[in-house]
Scaffold this motif. Structure first.
Motif, PDB file in Angstrom:
ATOM      1  N   MET A 111       8.167  -4.544  -4.850  1.00 32.91           N
ATOM      2  CA  MET A 111       7.587  -3.722  -5.909  1.00 32.91           C
ATOM      3  C   MET A 111       6.384  -4.426  -6.537  1.00 32.91           C
ATOM      4  SD  MET A 111       9.270  -2.238  -9.408  1.00 32.91           S
ATOM      5  CE  MET A 111       9.279  -3.823 -10.205  1.00 32.91           C
ATOM      6  N   MET A 112       6.511  -5.741  -6.758  1.00 32.64           N
ATOM      7  CA  MET A 112       5.428  -6.481  -7.394  1.00 32.64           C
ATOM      8  C   MET A 112       4.160  -6.460  -6.535  1.00 32.64           C
ATOM      9  SD  MET A 112       5.154 -10.442  -8.635  1.00 32.64           S
ATOM     10  CE  MET A 112       5.018 -11.077  -6.970  1.00 32.64           C
ATOM     11  N   VAL A 113       4.284  -6.759  -5.251  1.00 31.11           N
ATOM     12  CA  VAL A 113       3.078  -6.824  -4.423  1.00 31.11           C
ATOM     13  C   VAL A 113       2.506  -5.437  -4.126  1.00 31.11           C
ATOM     14  CG1 VAL A 113       3.642  -9.049  -3.393  1.00 31.11           C
ATOM     15  CG2 VAL A 113       4.324  -6.972  -2.222  1.00 31.11           C
ATOM     16  N   GLU A 114       3.341  -4.426  -4.152  1.00 33.91           N
ATOM     17  CA  GLU A 114       2.856  -3.063  -3.888  1.00 33.91           C
ATOM     18  C   GLU A 114       2.301  -2.402  -5.151  1.00 33.91           C
ATOM     19  OE1 GLU A 114       4.350   1.240  -2.217  1.00 33.91           O
ATOM     20  OE2 GLU A 114       5.812  -0.129  -3.084  1.00 33.91           O
ATOM     21  N   GLU A 115       3.082  -2.367  -6.210  1.00 35.91           N
ATOM     22  CA  GLU A 115       2.718  -1.591  -7.388  1.00 35.91           C
ATOM     23  C   GLU A 115       1.893  -2.364  -8.412  1.00 35.91           C
ATOM     24  OE1 GLU A 115       6.309   0.124  -8.936  1.00 35.91           O
ATOM     25  OE2 GLU A 115       6.870   0.966  -6.994  1.00 35.91           O
ATOM     26  N   GLU A 116       2.216  -3.631  -8.625  1.00 36.66           N
ATOM     27  CA  GLU A 116       1.502  -4.402  -9.637  1.00 36.66           C
ATOM     28  C   GLU A 116       0.239  -5.056  -9.092  1.00 36.66           C
ATOM     29  OE1 GLU A 116       3.973  -7.069 -11.869  1.00 36.66           O
ATOM     30  OE2 GLU A 116       5.626  -5.641 -11.878  1.00 36.66           O
ATOM     31  N   LYS A 117       0.371  -5.765  -7.985  1.00 34.89           N
ATOM     32  CA  LYS A 117      -0.765  -6.504  -7.427  1.00 34.89           C
ATOM     33  C   LYS A 117      -1.633  -5.643  -6.514  1.00 34.89           C
ATOM     34  CE  LYS A 117       0.448 -10.307  -9.387  1.00 34.89           C
ATOM     35  NZ  LYS A 117      -0.275 -10.809 -10.518  1.00 34.89           N
ATOM     36  N   LYS A 118      -1.075  -4.547  -6.016  1.00 32.43           N
ATOM     37  CA  LYS A 118      -1.803  -3.612  -5.140  1.00 32.43           C
ATOM     38  C   LYS A 118      -2.331  -4.301  -3.881  1.00 32.43           C
ATOM     39  CE  LYS A 118      -2.151  -0.257  -8.418  1.00 32.43           C
ATOM     40  NZ  LYS A 118      -0.852   0.191  -8.742  1.00 32.43           N
ATOM     41  N   ILE A 119      -1.525  -5.241  -3.332  1.00 32.42           N
ATOM     42  CA  ILE A 119      -1.957  -5.936  -2.124  1.00 32.42           C
ATOM     43  C   ILE A 119      -1.027  -5.670  -0.940  1.00 32.42           C
ATOM     44  CG2 ILE A 119      -3.239  -7.755  -3.294  1.00 32.42           C
ATOM     45  CD1 ILE A 119      -0.813  -9.580  -2.934  1.00 32.42           C
ATOM     46  N   ALA A 120      -0.171  -4.671  -1.068  1.00 30.96           N
ATOM     47  CA  ALA A 120       0.754  -4.344   0.008  1.00 30.96           C
ATOM     48  C   ALA A 120       0.976  -2.844   0.052  1.00 30.96           C
ATOM     49  CB  ALA A 120       2.083  -5.060  -0.196  1.00 30.96           C
ATOM     50  N   LEU A 121       1.561  -2.404   1.133  1.00 31.45           N
ATOM     51  CA  LEU A 121       1.847  -0.989   1.322  1.00 31.45           C
ATOM     52  C   LEU A 121       3.285  -0.869   1.795  1.00 31.45           C
ATOM     53  CD1 LEU A 121       0.697   1.927   1.582  1.00 31.45           C
ATOM     54  CD2 LEU A 121       0.181   1.358   3.950  1.00 31.45           C
ATOM     55  N   ARG A 122       4.085  -0.123   1.068  1.00 30.73           N
ATOM     56  CA  ARG A 122       5.479   0.081   1.471  1.00 30.73           C
ATOM     57  C   ARG A 122       5.518   1.115   2.594  1.00 30.73           C
ATOM     58  NH1 ARG A 122      10.239  -0.784  -1.918  1.00 30.73           N
ATOM     59  NH2 ARG A 122       8.650  -1.315  -3.430  1.00 30.73           N
ATOM     60  N   VAL A 123       6.196   0.756   3.675  1.00 30.88           N
ATOM     61  CA  VAL A 123       6.305   1.644   4.833  1.00 30.88           C
ATOM     62  C   VAL A 123       7.725   2.167   4.891  1.00 30.88           C
ATOM     63  CG1 VAL A 123       6.063   1.811   7.332  1.00 30.88           C
ATOM     64  CG2 VAL A 123       4.544   0.317   6.042  1.00 30.88           C
TER      65      VAL A 123
END
Length: 67
Positions: free
Chosen positions: A9-21
């Motif tokens: 959740m942190m890297v996807e929603e907060e940091k915006k550096i990932a994409l949940r597949v």
């Protein structure tokens, strides 16, 4: 494994550096949906959202290291 959902959740929603597949069955061990794989590939391609975000992160690190 207990902290993995929070990290995701942190890297996807907060940091915006990932994409949940998403997976076909919704579990963490399921097969990735074709639409999700296509979306991830587009995001990491040159000019995609993940590509741009990573480039911005690198720029910020460079500025912080060499003000």
């Amino acid at each position: 494994m207990a902290d993995q959902p929070l990290n995701a959740m942190m890297v996807e929603e907060e940091k915006k550096i990932a994409l949940r597949v998403e997976t076909n069955d919704g579990s963490v061990k399921g097969f990735v949906k074709p639409e999700g794989l296509k979306k991830a590939m587009e995001a990491t391609a040159e000019g995609g959202s993940s590509w741009r975000t990573l480039k911005e992160l690198i720029r910020e690190i460079q500025i912080a290291a060499y003000p």
